[in-house]
Design an enzyme around this catalytic site. Structure first.
Site: not given
Length: 373
Positions: A47, A70, A157, A159, A191, A218
């Site tokens: 705006e 807002c 992909a 093998a 990856t 992880s």
């Protein structure tokens, strides 16, 4: 409103944690006197941009805005007040803002000033465009788009791991355009270890649209000498770890400029997808693009947390010994499968691009945000 929606789309991927809004000011004789959209970083608002362009021509105009103006003070004054001060006669709004600081208060302020207000115009399109912002406000998580590029038989992909390039240059350009419209892009550490990617947007002219890179890792195994960590001082890198990641490895990543987000783990210590999405939303991310690999894609699908699926298919067949796009996620009956509806399909060079959407990530009851006229 259609023009305003088109303007709003320009900000996707650049305005988080704010919504991407478009505004068009039309004079009483039907001329467009101001246009604006949310600027990078979320400021200025649409705006304000449109009003500055219109100047004194805003007086008596109609403002078409894709989201409720807002009504609270943040880094800038309320847009509702700016429209009132400019002398706008009428405001047409697509969608009411679910943010508790606004949520109808902007419209009430406009009406109290004697401005005519209409809501719900092209609401469904506005809801779709800002679904990430809305999900963050209502469910505390970003929109998730899962993207994969495969052979016709769903292989990413061979093998032996050979994968570059399954799809052609036109399809890869579309993939980079997807990156440019998302706040963050996520991959699994597998990856990263296999490909050492940069995960940037490399379309000419859009290099500055690279999203935050997010790695689900992880145990914080991401190499500190890899491409992602080496570029962390220029393009944000966030590493989502499980609770068992070593303090030493996390500290080394942070010293290199990465941000480490430690979240609750599943029964084998991997970051829980729902906990990771909550953490990303807390950091302001509204749109997340998940690019791979198969384990991460399977985890998101198993959790029921994929909103959009963009599937690039190359006209080739690899065979069952190739690497699958989606890891097993425990589907024994068809009724347990992840279900999507087709949204769009197009050809990119020699490849097919298909867009699917999950059914109603925000139900009509959860999302009754338009007023009844």
């Amino acid at each position: 409103m259609g023009v305003a929606l088109g303007l709003a789309a320009r900000g996707l991927g650049r305005v988080w944690p704010n919504p991407s809004v478009g505004c068009v000011l039309v004079s009483p004789d039907g001329r467009v006197v101001g246009r604006g959209w949310t600027q990078p970083g979320g400021r200025p608002h649409a705006e304000r941009e449109a009003l500055d362009q219109a100047g004194p021509l805003a007086r008596g105009a109609t403002a078409h805005v894709t989201l409720e103006p807002c009504s609270h003070y943040g880094q800038t004054p309320p847009c509702a007040d700016a429209l009132i001060d400019a002398g706008v006669f009428r405001v047409v709004v697509a969608l009411i803002d679910p943010d508790e600081r606004v949520s109808g208060q902007g419209l009430a302020r406009l009406r109290a000033a004697g401005i005519e207000v209409r809501t719900g115009v092209r609401e469904a399109e506005a809801r779709d465009l800002n679904q990430g912002f809305l999900l963050c406000r209502i469910k505390g998580r970003p929109l998730v788009t899962l993207k994969t590029a495969t052979s016709l038989d769903g292989r990413i992909a061979t093998a032996t791991g050979h994968s570059q390039w399954i799809t052609g240059p036109e399809a890869r350009q579309r993939g980079h355009r997807l990156r440019a419209t998302h706040d963050a892009i996520a991959v699994g550490v597998g990856t990263v270890l296999a490909d050492d990617p940069t995960l940037t947007c490399r379309l000419p002219g859009l290099e500055d649209r690279s999203p935050v890179r997010v790695v689900f890792d992880s145990h914080a195994r991401i190499p500190v000498n890899g491409a992602l960590v080496r570029s962390a001082d220029r393009i944000p890198l966030w590493v989502v770890t499980g609770p068992e990641a070593s303090v030493h490895r996390r500290s080394n990543l942070e010293k290199k400029g990465a941000r480490v987000l430690s979240v609750a783990g599943d029964d084998v210590g991997r970051p829980r997808v729902d906990a990771a999405l909550s953490a990303l939303a807390d950091q302001g991310v509204t749109r997340l693009l998940v690019e791979g690999g198969g384990d991460l894609a399977g985890a998101f699908l198993a959790a029921g947390l994929v909103d959009h699926l963009v599937w690039f298919r190359a006209p080739l067949v690899i065979g069952s010994d190739g690497k699958g796009a989606i890891a097993a996620f425990g589907v024994d009956h068809l009724g347990d499968s992840a279900q999507f509806s087709a949204r769009a399909r197009c050809v990119a060079g020699g490849d097919l691009v298909e867009h699917f959407a999950a059914s109603a990530p925000l139900s009509p009851i959860e999302f009754s945000l338009s007023e009844t006229e």
